[in-house]
Scaffold this motif. Structure first.
Motif, PDB file in Angstrom:
ATOM      1  N   LEU A  79       0.832  -1.208   0.000  1.00  0.00           N
ATOM      2  CA  LEU A  79       0.000   0.000   0.000  1.00  0.00           C
ATOM      3  C   LEU A  79       0.869   1.261   0.000  1.00  0.00           C
ATOM      4  N   ASP A  80       1.954   1.219   0.745  1.00  0.00           N
ATOM      5  CA  ASP A  80       2.870   2.358   0.795  1.00  0.00           C
ATOM      6  C   ASP A  80       3.538   2.575  -0.564  1.00  0.00           C
ATOM      7  N   ASP A  81       3.922   1.483  -1.224  1.00  0.00           N
ATOM      8  CA  ASP A  81       4.510   1.611  -2.562  1.00  0.00           C
ATOM      9  C   ASP A  81       3.509   2.211  -3.547  1.00  0.00           C
ATOM     10  N   LEU A  82       2.255   1.800  -3.433  1.00  0.00           N
ATOM     11  CA  LEU A  82       1.218   2.346  -4.303  1.00  0.00           C
ATOM     12  C   LEU A  82       1.045   3.838  -4.053  1.00  0.00           C
ATOM     13  N   LYS A  83       1.024   4.224  -2.780  1.00  0.00           N
ATOM     14  CA  LYS A  83       0.876   5.647  -2.431  1.00  0.00           C
ATOM     15  C   LYS A  83       2.033   6.462  -2.989  1.00  0.00           C
ATOM     16  N   LEU A  84       3.262   5.963  -2.831  1.00  0.00           N
ATOM     17  CA  LEU A  84       4.429   6.695  -3.340  1.00  0.00           C
ATOM     18  C   LEU A  84       4.386   6.797  -4.863  1.00  0.00           C
ATOM     19  N   LEU A  86       1.684   6.827  -6.759  1.00  0.00           N
ATOM     20  CA  LEU A  86       0.639   7.787  -7.142  1.00  0.00           C
ATOM     21  C   LEU A  86       1.067   9.219  -6.866  1.00  0.00           C
ATOM     22  N   LEU A  87       1.789   9.435  -5.769  1.00  0.00           N
ATOM     23  CA  LEU A  87       2.282  10.785  -5.473  1.00  0.00           C
ATOM     24  C   LEU A  87       3.319  11.250  -6.491  1.00  0.00           C
ATOM     25  N   ARG A 125      -8.758  -1.920   3.256  1.00  0.00           N
ATOM     26  CA  ARG A 125      -8.039  -0.847   2.572  1.00  0.00           C
ATOM     27  C   ARG A 125      -7.435  -1.338   1.260  1.00  0.00           C
ATOM     28  N   GLU A 129      -8.305   0.065  -2.522  1.00  0.00           N
ATOM     29  CA  GLU A 129      -7.289   0.508  -3.487  1.00  0.00           C
ATOM     30  C   GLU A 129      -7.343  -0.319  -4.767  1.00  0.00           C
ATOM     31  N   LYS A 132     -10.207   1.138  -6.704  1.00  0.00           N
ATOM     32  CA  LYS A 132      -9.799   2.401  -7.326  1.00  0.00           C
ATOM     33  C   LYS A 132      -8.916   2.138  -8.543  1.00  0.00           C
TER      34      LYS A 132
END
Length: 136
Positions: A79-84, A86-87, A125, A129, A132
């Protein structure tokens, strides 16, 4: 130093035969009587492969909990890799595949109610994701 015999003892004269008395008390059996011989048995094979697998399948509750914690941490890392990603503006389909694998791993129970509650929130969560990512 001189050693006699196979055990290092001197060879002596053979012992005298056991004397028998006519009393009804304790007596030793005759040493010359042949002993009963039994055929040797072959070792038994394992009962079944299923029994061996069942014995190996018994898992320690602490070990199951450790594996559940590791699966939860792995899902959080993805999830953290996905967030990074996307950012940074780059959507990586490989991360979505890793999310699907992490979601499948989170389905099993750990045996601890509190840990299972946290894992179910992580699973929710991950599913959000994935939903999404399916719309993108």
């Amino acid at each position: 130093m001189r050693i006699y015999g196979p055990n290092g003892t001197t060879l002596g004269s053979p012992s005298a035969p056991t004397k028998r008395t006519s009393s009804t008390g304790f007596s030793l059996p005759d040493a010359a009587a042949p002993t009963e011989t039994r055929p040797t048995l072959q070792p038994r094979p394992a009962a079944s492969l299923d029994a061996l697998m069942a014995m190996q399948g018994v898992e320690d509750p602490m070990e199951r909990r450790k594996r559940s914690v590791a699966r939860g941490r792995g899902a959080l890392d993805v999830l953290d890799d996905l967030k990074l990603g996307l950012l940074m503006g780059s959507f990586n389909p490989a991360t979505v595949a890793r999310l699907r694998a992490a979601a499948a791993d989170l389905k099993s129970s750990s045996g601890d109610a509190g840990l299972d509650a946290v894992l179910s929130e992580i699973e929710l969560r991950v599913e959000v994701e994935l939903a999404k990512a399916g719309q993108v």
